[in-house]
Design a protein around this motif. Structure first.
Motif, PDB file in Angstrom:
ATOM      1  N   VAL A  48      43.501  37.559  39.720  1.00 17.34           N
ATOM      2  CA  VAL A  48      42.317  36.694  39.653  1.00 17.34           C
ATOM      3  C   VAL A  48      41.370  36.999  40.806  1.00 17.34           C
ATOM      4  CG1 VAL A  48      41.515  34.296  39.813  1.00 17.34           C
ATOM      5  CG2 VAL A  48      43.502  34.867  38.381  1.00 17.34           C
ATOM      6  N   GLU A  49      41.931  37.170  41.983  1.00 22.03           N
ATOM      7  CA  GLU A  49      41.103  37.446  43.157  1.00 22.03           C
ATOM      8  C   GLU A  49      40.466  38.825  43.087  1.00 22.03           C
ATOM      9  OE1 GLU A  49      43.366  34.528  46.381  1.00 22.03           O
ATOM     10  OE2 GLU A  49      43.936  36.640  46.238  1.00 22.03           O
ATOM     11  N   ARG A  50      41.170  39.796  42.523  1.00 18.19           N
ATOM     12  CA  ARG A  50      40.584  41.132  42.357  1.00 18.19           C
ATOM     13  C   ARG A  50      39.367  41.100  41.440  1.00 18.19           C
ATOM     14  NH1 ARG A  50      45.916  42.926  41.719  1.00 18.19           N
ATOM     15  NH2 ARG A  50      45.589  43.376  39.494  1.00 18.19           N
ATOM     16  N   LEU A  51      39.358  40.142  40.536  1.00 20.43           N
ATOM     17  CA  LEU A  51      38.237  40.000  39.613  1.00 20.43           C
ATOM     18  C   LEU A  51      37.098  39.175  40.206  1.00 20.43           C
ATOM     19  CD1 LEU A  51      40.313  39.519  36.347  1.00 20.43           C
ATOM     20  CD2 LEU A  51      38.846  41.468  36.889  1.00 20.43           C
ATOM     21  N   GLY A  52      37.256  38.752  41.451  1.00 21.46           N
ATOM     22  CA  GLY A  52      36.169  38.082  42.158  1.00 21.46           C
ATOM     23  C   GLY A  52      36.169  36.567  42.082  1.00 21.46           C
ATOM     24  N   TYR A  53      37.289  35.975  41.698  1.00 20.44           N
ATOM     25  CA  TYR A  53      37.369  34.518  41.592  1.00 20.44           C
ATOM     26  C   TYR A  53      38.331  33.967  42.639  1.00 20.44           C
ATOM     27  CZ  TYR A  53      35.079  35.014  37.056  1.00 20.44           C
ATOM     28  OH  TYR A  53      34.192  35.318  36.049  1.00 20.44           O
TER      29      TYR A  53
END
Length: 205
Positions: free
Chosen positions: A19-24
């Motif tokens: 999720v964090e890799r996707l910018g969230y």
């Protein structure tokens, strides 16, 4: 903020990292207040259905997840988490699920290897915002039980493993993926990204 529901059984940190890799922003939580404040929620899961429901009930996250879903914000179940969205499972005897979607999880039966493990191609059966910009590519499965939805309208995508196997389900703002999107290369990450985009849209709305 995306809440990753922590009931003690799931690939929490790998989902959070994806999720964090996707910018969230993502938060692993078992706190009801933090769950209700989130823009979207993910219910992961690894292990046995009955044990998972026991953990959810013990932490009162079963009712919290149902209440969250009733509020209309996007919810995604992953692997065992998808199966938990349904009415019941026959794993180690009949066990009741969250009953957010009608249907049951049943064991693969036949003279072939169980669990179903490996990369299999998706087939989309109807339009969904999850599929925007996504090709019917291969994703990674590891499971011994598969879901039989009662409503064909809830069946968004299947794969093949000696039979047609439910791969993605959805009704309204509730979705499930039997495979692990965070371990499924570009196709899995695109599907996950599209779900997260729905959470962002819901927040703006």
């Amino acid at each position: 903020m995306i809440a990753i529901i922590d009931y003690g059984m799931g690939n929490l940190h790998s989902v959070k990292s994806a999720v964090e890799r996707l910018g969230y922003e993502a938060l692993i939580t078992s706190d009801e207040r933090e769950l209700f404040e989130a823009d979207g929620a993910i219910l992961p899961g690894v292990g046995a259905f009955g044990d998972a429901m026991e953990h959810l009930r013990a932490s009162k996250l079963d009712e919290a997840t149902k209440a969250y879903a009733a509020g209309g914000k996007p919810l995604l179940g992953i692997c065992l988490g998808m199966q938990l969205l349904f009415t019941r499972s026959e794993e180690h005897g009949l066990n009741d699920g969250l009953n957010l979607l009608p249907g049951e999880a049943v064991r693969f039966q036949g003279e072939y290897k169980v669990p179903h493990m490996g990369w299999n191609k998706l087939t989309f059966h109807q339009e969904s915002p999850l599929f925007q910009g996504v090709e019917e590519g291969h994703v990674y499965f590891v499971h011994s039980y598969h879901v039989r939805p009662e409503q064909t309208s809830d069946l968004l995508a299947t794969t093949g493993y000696h039979q047609r196997v439910t791969a993605i389900v959805g009704r309204g703002h509730i979705y499930g993926m039997q495979f692990h999107p965070e371990k499924s290369g570009s196709v899995g990450m695109q599907l996950l990204n599209n779900f997260l985009g729905l959470c962002e849209t819901k927040q703006r709305g």
